[in-house]
Design an enzyme around this catalytic site. Structure first.
Site, PDB file in Angstrom:
ATOM      1  N   HIS A 111     -72.864 -22.048 -54.947  1.00  0.00           N
ATOM      2  CA  HIS A 111     -71.970 -21.606 -53.738  1.00  0.00           C
ATOM      3  C   HIS A 111     -71.016 -22.849 -53.900  1.00  0.00           C
ATOM      4  CE1 HIS A 111     -73.500 -17.611 -52.575  1.00  0.00           C
ATOM      5  NE2 HIS A 111     -74.610 -18.275 -52.747  1.00  0.00           N
ATOM      6  N   THR A 112     -70.783 -23.533 -54.991  1.00  0.00           N
ATOM      7  CA  THR A 112     -69.949 -24.662 -54.938  1.00  0.00           C
ATOM      8  C   THR A 112     -68.543 -24.265 -55.947  1.00  0.00           C
ATOM      9  OG1 THR A 112     -71.218 -25.366 -56.995  1.00  0.00           O
ATOM     10  CG2 THR A 112     -71.477 -26.659 -54.905  1.00  0.00           C
TER      11      THR A 112
ATOM     12  N   GLY B 142     -78.580  -6.989 -60.758  1.00  0.00           N
ATOM     13  CA  GLY B 142     -79.063  -7.352 -59.286  1.00  0.00           C
ATOM     14  C   GLY B 142     -79.715  -8.453 -59.039  1.00  0.00           C
ATOM     15  N   ALA B 143     -80.151  -9.275 -60.296  1.00  0.00           N
ATOM     16  CA  ALA B 143     -80.888 -10.422 -60.420  1.00  0.00           C
ATOM     17  C   ALA B 143     -80.561 -11.737 -60.313  1.00  0.00           C
ATOM     18  CB  ALA B 143     -81.876 -10.044 -61.782  1.00  0.00           C
TER      19      ALA B 143
ATOM     20  N   SER C 247     -72.562  -8.434 -63.874  1.00  0.00           N
ATOM     21  CA  SER C 247     -71.295  -7.890 -63.543  1.00  0.00           C
ATOM     22  C   SER C 247     -70.130  -8.802 -64.328  1.00  0.00           C
ATOM     23  CB  SER C 247     -71.065  -7.977 -62.109  1.00  0.00           C
ATOM     24  OG  SER C 247     -71.206  -9.172 -61.334  1.00  0.00           O
TER      25      SER C 247
ATOM     26  N   GLU D  15     -63.184  -9.003 -60.588  1.00  0.00           N
ATOM     27  CA  GLU D  15     -64.003  -8.958 -59.716  1.00  0.00           C
ATOM     28  C   GLU D  15     -63.694  -9.132 -58.042  1.00  0.00           C
ATOM     29  OE1 GLU D  15     -67.871  -9.181 -60.622  1.00  0.00           O
ATOM     30  OE2 GLU D  15     -68.369  -9.207 -58.419  1.00  0.00           O
TER      31      GLU D  15
ATOM     32  N   ASP E 133     -69.283 -17.464 -62.953  1.00  0.00           N
ATOM     33  CA  ASP E 133     -69.958 -16.674 -63.903  1.00  0.00           C
ATOM     34  C   ASP E 133     -69.202 -16.335 -65.231  1.00  0.00           C
ATOM     35  OD1 ASP E 133     -71.671 -16.891 -61.798  1.00  0.00           O
ATOM     36  OD2 ASP E 133     -71.369 -14.790 -61.114  1.00  0.00           O
TER      37      ASP E 133
ATOM     38  N   TYR F   9     -71.834 -12.622 -48.754  1.00  0.00           N
ATOM     39  CA  TYR F   9     -71.363 -13.455 -49.804  1.00  0.00           C
ATOM     40  C   TYR F   9     -69.874 -13.820 -49.167  1.00  0.00           C
ATOM     41  CZ  TYR F   9     -69.552 -15.526 -54.155  1.00  0.00           C
ATOM     42  OH  TYR F   9     -68.836 -16.645 -55.304  1.00  0.00           O
TER      43      TYR F   9
END
Ligand code: GLA
Length: 385
Positions: free
Chosen positions: A35-36, A121-122, A127, A159, A171, A221
């Site tokens: 989350h950076t 979803g892991a 995605s 996205e 990602d 998120y």
């Protein structure tokens, strides 16, 4: 992995009577720095040996035919009439088409067959793998001349805009820029990056999949991202140079936020601490001090769970189990959160029995079977030959 190449290309040939080109783009792990990215900090991801595969070729009309073999589903639209699909999976692909068209790129119709082995979803970026495979493939067949960085950015925009998750660049960057046996130290503000060797002898990178399916698109998120921005807006009133949490110090966070909304304070404190922690963790890697590195992973988990509040009881349980194992150097939840995996660095002498022990405890506690993946770090998006 080659099995997937054969799968998509055989299906394609039978369906369209043409030999396609096959592209693959991997999912990712992230060692530390969670989350950076959307706060313009650093991340330390790597591409993995699981990815999305697409067999593709262009046609001479404007129709887009998509097949998702894993879902046994298909979707047809055109370059002129595409819209969001309630099926969701086409949005990752059409989102890329949409970005390219907005950039003024000239596309034609195409047929594409998709399959993949990144668990959905892991928290391993299935995605991004799909988006990056799509942009890489379209760049290839339509000769768009895009750089790797542009491809990662287009996939990220897809996205953010078409799928609606206001994600950072990590990602998609890892999926495109991944390099075998290296992690990527990426500065999400300048987009400068260095490859840090990570073929550490005697260590396994293991993912414990809680099998709790997260839904990143759920508002949580995007809410985290907004809370960080709210914190920045307050800090800015006193320190005008602070544009993002990357520019803030713990001192500033304490100074400006400690007496205000506790949630905003906690969110910002976690992010600023995590950015600092990553810098120190990279020094640990350079010194080959994996014990110290692992301790920082545990600290990250604690921050994600208690301050950023993106963990869940199952992930906390796995991290706690890991703490009890002296041969696990470090562990933490990975990715967006609310489910998915815990990443752990495990000394390799007894790693199999450690995995079994944790699996058994998990089953007993949650009446649920976890999946476990021993990862290897691979190259990023490529044409598969
Ligand atoms: C998801 C997002 C990334 C990043 C992580 C959390 O994977 O797509 O951009 O924010 O969560 O680190």
């Amino acid at each position: 992995m080659d099995k997937l190449k054969t799968l998509v290309s055989d299906f394609f040939e039978k369906k369209f009577n043409v030999t396609p080109i096959v592209i693959s783009s991997p999912g990712r792990i992230n060692l530390i720095g969670e989350h950076t990215d959307y706060n313009m900090g650093f991340v330390l991801p790597a591409a993995i040996d699981k990815g999305a595969y697409v067999a593709i070729s262009k046609t001479n009309n404007e129709t887009i035919n998509l097949y998702a073999l894993d879902l046994n589903d298909e979707f047809t639209t055109t370059l002129k009439t595409y819209t969001h699909s309630a099926k969701e999976w086409p949005n990752y692909i059409i989102g890329v088409v949409d970005e390219l068209i907005k950039m003024g790129k000239v596309l034609g119709g195409f047929n594409a067959v998709f399959a993949g082995n990144v668990p959905l979803g892991a928290g391993m970026s299935s995605s991004a793998a799909l988006e990056c495979a799509t942009v890489f493939a379209l760049n290839h067949i339509f000769d768009l001349g895009l750089s790797k960085l542009q491809m990662a950015q287009i996939a990220q925009q897809a996205e953010r805009e078409f799928v609606g998750v206001k994600c950072g660049i990590m990602d998609q960057f890892a999926s495109v820029f991944g390099k075998k046996n290296h992690v990527i130290k990426l500065d999400c503000r300048s987009l400068e990056y260095t490859y840090v060797p990570f073929n550490i002898q005697g260590i396994k990178i293991v993912l414990f999949d809680s099998m709790v399916k997260h839904s990143l698109a759920s508002t949580e998120y995007n809410l985290r991202s907004q809370q960080c921005q709210q914190g920045v807006a307050i800090i800015q009133q006193k320190f005008s140079q602070v544009q993002t949490l990357r520019d803030a110090t713990i001192q500033m966070v304490d100074d400006c936020l400690a007496n205000g909304d506790l949630t905003i304070y906690n969110r910002c404190k976690y992010v600023v601490e995590e950015i600092d922690r990553l810098i120190l963790a990279c020094a640990d890697l350079t010194e080959n001090n994996l014990e110290a590195f692992g301790q920082k992973m545990y600290a990250t988990h604690k921050g994600l769970s208690q301050l950023y509040q993106v963990s869940c009881p199952q992930l906390d349980f796995i991290a706690d189990c890991a703490l009890l194992q002296p041969d696990i150097l470090g562990a933490r939840m990975m990715g967006g959160g609310f489910g998915g995996c815990v990443i752990a660095l495990i000394k390799d002498e007894n790693y199999e029995s450690i995995i079994e022990e944790i699996k058994t405890s998990y089953q007993q506690k949650w009446d649920k079977e976890m999946k476990v993946y021993v990862m290897s770090i691979e190259d990023g998006a490529r044409v598969v030959v």
